[in-house]
Write an enzyme that holds these catalytic residues in place. Structure first.
Site, PDB file in Angstrom:
ATOM      1  CB  SER A 192     -37.904  46.535  -1.837  1.00 35.86           C
ATOM      2  OG  SER A 192     -37.996  47.287  -3.033  1.00 35.86           O
ATOM      3  CE  LYS A 246     -38.481  45.157  -5.669  1.00 32.31           C
ATOM      4  NZ  LYS A 246     -38.088  46.569  -5.508  1.00 32.31           N
ATOM      5  CB  SER A 272     -35.805  49.544  -3.891  1.00 37.29           C
ATOM      6  OG  SER A 272     -36.461  50.143  -2.811  1.00 37.29           O
TER       7      SER A 272
END
Length: 515
Positions: free
Chosen positions: A201, A127, A225
């Protein structure tokens, strides 16, 4: 009571304003043509990480061939999904060559290689908010371009285990959105339908995993997320018990470390359920790994399963028929598999979970990287059209500047309610129970719809606030071809129970699919 009523009215007013603003977005959406990523043709992309590592150790497959296959797939699909912030393909191929050289020339046998390098030669993606040495570490901000000087602790552990890092994936600015979009590279799409969101996210990770452009990844989760994108994209995502994985190397970070780490975790994301356990055990902190006993055998038949039929959560929508169908399928399956039937429970405080989550998260503490004075100045710049930061970021600055102070007495009540809810859950779950709950009220919505469903993530965020491990599990597809899943929750440090149930769900329902 009066204050609680006022808060609900304010939230309802905000939702009404959002609905009005959304009208032109709805009409613009009518002109978008949905697309889907092309099918996977290379069989190397369909091998589980555990099996891939085994074949590489036995010299049946070269890591170079695997990494090249993934690079080709990423290049094939990224123009559609826009999920990559920055890649390290040349360096990844060098890492793959070194992995192959270790197999041929280290003098270690297969068992020794497995012990020292459990992920030898296996590709992994990270990520974009997590530090990878030499790659962008600006957390999606267009006005803050900095290269990471060193790997995050979790990334370092993955590399030491032999994993080959391919890239960093797209995120919303400062991870402050359930839609993966920023001013740096734009919006990431859902690979099953590009007019739909992959969530956020960790949306870049989930999108890459779903279309076979990644095999496993490391995400982060403070309000769903990891699990929300995993749900929208039909992959597996695990939010561990807090402190299991070091969060050093993440941007943003919290100034109040204790409160931040009670909510915030890194988490593994994979295409195959069995790989969650492998990746989690690899990147977990040594003291926590021994506490979790991830390799301890768990008999799924002896696990007690609990569920809530109707939450009626304030401000969060009810589950749609596809989510209900997936949920009921899982409950019906475990009614047969387990020695005891799934037990319906009533937990009254869960009805307030949207308020509890929203207000408690605002009180976690300010993000680092920008002092309070700078945040106030940034709000002024945004109102005058001069800010380079996203609306979500500036909105959070405003809320965190006002809400915890104005509602200080109510915040104390929120804290007490969370403590009571935590105790209620622990009493019910014990050391052999899991709680089954839909991850979200629907399958992946259209882009920009997240503002209309901002409180629907309460079903995820509540378990960050409680500090419980939770695993998203894909179950089925909607009539529109979008993934639908559920989440499995256990008491703290009993991650092995949720992972065991996830593996049974994969066995029963097939797990990830992309054709």
């Amino acid at each position: 009571m009066v204050l609680e009523l006022v808060i609900r009215i304010v939230i309802w007013c905000v939702q009404l304003i959002i609905e009005i603003i959304y009208i032109p977005i709805f009409f613009l959406r009518l002109f978008k043509t949905p697309k889907k990523c092309p099918p996977i043709k290379n069989d190397l992309l369909l091998i589980r990480a555990s099996e891939l590592a085994r074949r590489i150790r036995k010299n049946q497959i070269s890591s170079v061939a695997v990494v090249q296959a993934y690079i080709s797939r990423i290049n094939e699909v990224n123009s559609l999904i826009n999920a990559v912030i920055e890649n390290r393909f040349p360096e990844a191929l060098e890492d793959a060559r070194r992995a192959d050289d270790i197999v041929l020339h280290s003098g270690l046998n297969e068992e020794q290689l497995s012990e020292k390098y459990p992920l030898l030669g296996v590709p992994i993606t990270i990520k974009g908010s997590i530090a990878v040495a030499g790659l962008n570490h600006g957390a999606g901000r267009v006005d803050y371009q900095e290269k990471a000087k060193r790997d995050a602790v979790a990334v370092q552990k993955a590399k030491e285990a032999g994993a080959v890092v391919l890239l960093i994936s797209n995120i919303p600015e400062l991870c402050l959105n359930w839609e993966t979009t920023n001013k740096l590279i734009g919006t990431t799409a859902n690979p099953y339908n590009t007019t739909r969101t992959p969530g956020g996210s960790s949306g870049g990770e989930a999108s890459l995993l779903a279309c076979g452009a990644s095999l496993m990844g490391i995400g982060s989760d403070i309000c769903g997320s990891v699990r929300l994108p995993a749900h929208f994209c039909g992959v597996w995502g695990h939010k561990p018990t807090p402190y299991v994985i070091s969060t050093v190397g993440h941007r943003p970070d919290g100034l109040n470390k204790k409160r931040w780490c009670n909510y915030f975790t890194f988490g593994p994301m994979t295409r195959y359920a069995t790989d969650l356990r492998l990746l989690l055990s690899t990147i977990a902190e040594p003291n926590m790994k021994s506490m979790l006993e991830l390799h301890q055998s768990v008999d799924v038949k002896k696990i007690k399963l609990y569920y809530i039929q109707d939450l009626n959560c304030f401000h969060a929508k009810n589950f749609n028929k596809n989510v209900v169908t997936a949920f009921e399928k899982v409950v019906a399956h475990f009614d047969v598999v387990c020695q005891l039937e799934c037990t319906k429970v009533t937990i009254p405080l869960m009805r307030n979970c949207a308020q509890l989550c929203f207000l408690s998260l605002l009180d976690v503490g300010k993000l680092n990287g920008m002092c309070e004075g700078e945040q106030i100045f940034e709000i002024f710049k945004f109102l005058t059209g001069q800010s380079k930061q996203a609306f979500n970021t500036v909105s959070l600055y405003m809320l965190r500047s006002v809400v915890p102070t104005v509602l200080s007495k109510f915040m104390k009540q929120v804290s007490r309610n969370l403590d009571k809810l935590r105790d209620d859950f622990i009493k019910i779950l014990g050391d052999d129970g899991v709680f089954i709950l839909p991850s979200h009220c629907s399958e992946a919505p259209y882009h920009n719809n997240v503002y209309r469903t901002v409180f629907d993530t309460a079903y995820l965020t509540i378990f960050n606030a409680l500090g419980f491990p939770a695993t998203n599990c894909p179950v089925m597809f909607s009539p529109d071809g979008l993934p639908v899943g559920i989440q499995v929750v256990a008491a703290p440090n009993l991650d092995r129970l949720t992972l065991c149930v996830a593996e049974e769900i994969e066995r029963a329902f097939g797990g990830w699919k992309f054709t």
